[in-house]
Design an enzyme around this catalytic site. Structure first.
Site, mmCIF file in Angstrom:
data_model
loop_
_atom_site.group_PDB
_atom_site.id
_atom_site.type_symbol
_atom_site.label_atom_id
_atom_site.label_comp_id
_atom_site.label_asym_id
_atom_site.label_seq_id
_atom_site.Cartn_x
_atom_site.Cartn_y
_atom_site.Cartn_z
ATOM 1 N N HIS A 1 44.764 27.036 38.736
ATOM 2 C CA HIS A 1 45.633 26.375 39.750
ATOM 3 C C HIS A 1 45.366 25.634 40.422
ATOM 4 O O HIS A 1 44.672 25.126 41.243
ATOM 5 C CB HIS A 1 45.991 27.977 40.519
ATOM 6 N N ASN B 1 40.306 25.997 43.548
ATOM 7 C CA ASN B 1 39.254 26.284 43.814
ATOM 8 C C ASN B 1 38.494 26.676 42.176
ATOM 9 O O ASN B 1 39.302 27.178 41.400
ATOM 10 C CB ASN B 1 39.429 27.844 43.854
ATOM 11 N N GLY C 1 35.032 30.166 45.421
ATOM 12 C CA GLY C 1 36.220 31.005 45.819
ATOM 13 C C GLY C 1 37.313 31.210 44.900
ATOM 14 O O GLY C 1 38.531 31.688 46.449
ATOM 15 N N GLN C 2 37.084 31.459 44.327
ATOM 16 C CA GLN C 2 38.465 31.452 43.077
ATOM 17 C C GLN C 2 38.807 32.789 43.137
ATOM 18 O O GLN C 2 37.729 33.567 42.843
ATOM 19 C CB GLN C 2 38.540 30.977 41.391
ATOM 20 N N HIS D 1 46.266 24.539 44.615
ATOM 21 C CA HIS D 1 47.357 24.526 45.557
ATOM 22 C C HIS D 1 47.649 23.210 46.290
ATOM 23 O O HIS D 1 47.189 22.128 46.400
ATOM 24 C CB HIS D 1 46.035 24.965 46.584
ATOM 25 N N ASP E 1 52.898 30.000 47.007
ATOM 26 C CA ASP E 1 51.437 31.369 47.538
ATOM 27 C C ASP E 1 52.523 32.446 47.989
ATOM 28 O O ASP E 1 53.351 32.350 48.978
ATOM 29 C CB ASP E 1 50.489 30.517 47.766
ATOM 30 N N ILE E 2 51.971 34.083 47.565
ATOM 31 C CA ILE E 2 52.786 34.935 48.373
ATOM 32 C C ILE E 2 51.801 35.250 49.664
ATOM 33 O O ILE E 2 52.507 36.153 50.906
ATOM 34 C CB ILE E 2 52.144 36.335 47.140
#
Ligand code: 5GP
Ligand code: ZN
Length: 115
Positions: free
Chosen positions: A99, A86, A92-93, A101, A30-31
């Site tokens: 995806h 999410n 909260g997507q 997490h 994740d960035i």
């Protein structure tokens, strides 16, 4: 041309720190990590969210989840990890390409309660 960030990552148009790839899946860091180790497993095919998954996606979803402990081991999360999906604005997507997490490193705090 897709406007989906994760489709662009799949197609190599946006770089990522790749952890794993096969014909159906991609995993990358994740960035904006929310834990010492934070990466995502995504399907290469575009699906908006878990809510859009169909019966035909059952094997793909299973494959994504089975990769989680394998890649967690590989990234040093021997003590355990958290998986989060999410779903929708209410969940909260922010990126509407399915995806999972994977978060870990140290001991994560408990999930927040409404108390
Ligand atoms: P969501 O809130 O949709 O469950 O999570 C989307 C995640 O994608 C966020 O944690 C965000 O930091 C991450 N993200 C957004 N854009 C990029 C990007 O271009 N590259 C990477 N590696 N992660 C991204
Ligand atoms: Zn996409």
């Amino acid at each position: 041309m897709t406007e989906c960030i994760f489709c662009k990552i799949v197609q190599g148009q946006i770089p990522c720190q790749k952890i794993y790839e096969d014909d159906e899946l991609l995993a990358f860091h994740d960035i904006h990590p929310a834990a010492p180790v934070h990466f995502m497993i995504i399907p290469k095919k575009h699906v908006d969210s878990l809510s859009q998954c169909q019966a035909e996606d059952q094997a793909l979803l299973g494959k994504m989840l089975l990769q989680a402990p394998r890649l967690a081991q590989q990234t040093g999360l021997q003590q355990g990890f958290r998986t989060v999906i999410n779903t929708g604005r209410g969940g909260g997507q922010e990126v509407f390409h399915l995806h999972v997490h994977i978060l870990g490193g140290g001991v994560l705090p408990p999930l927040q309660t409404n108390k």
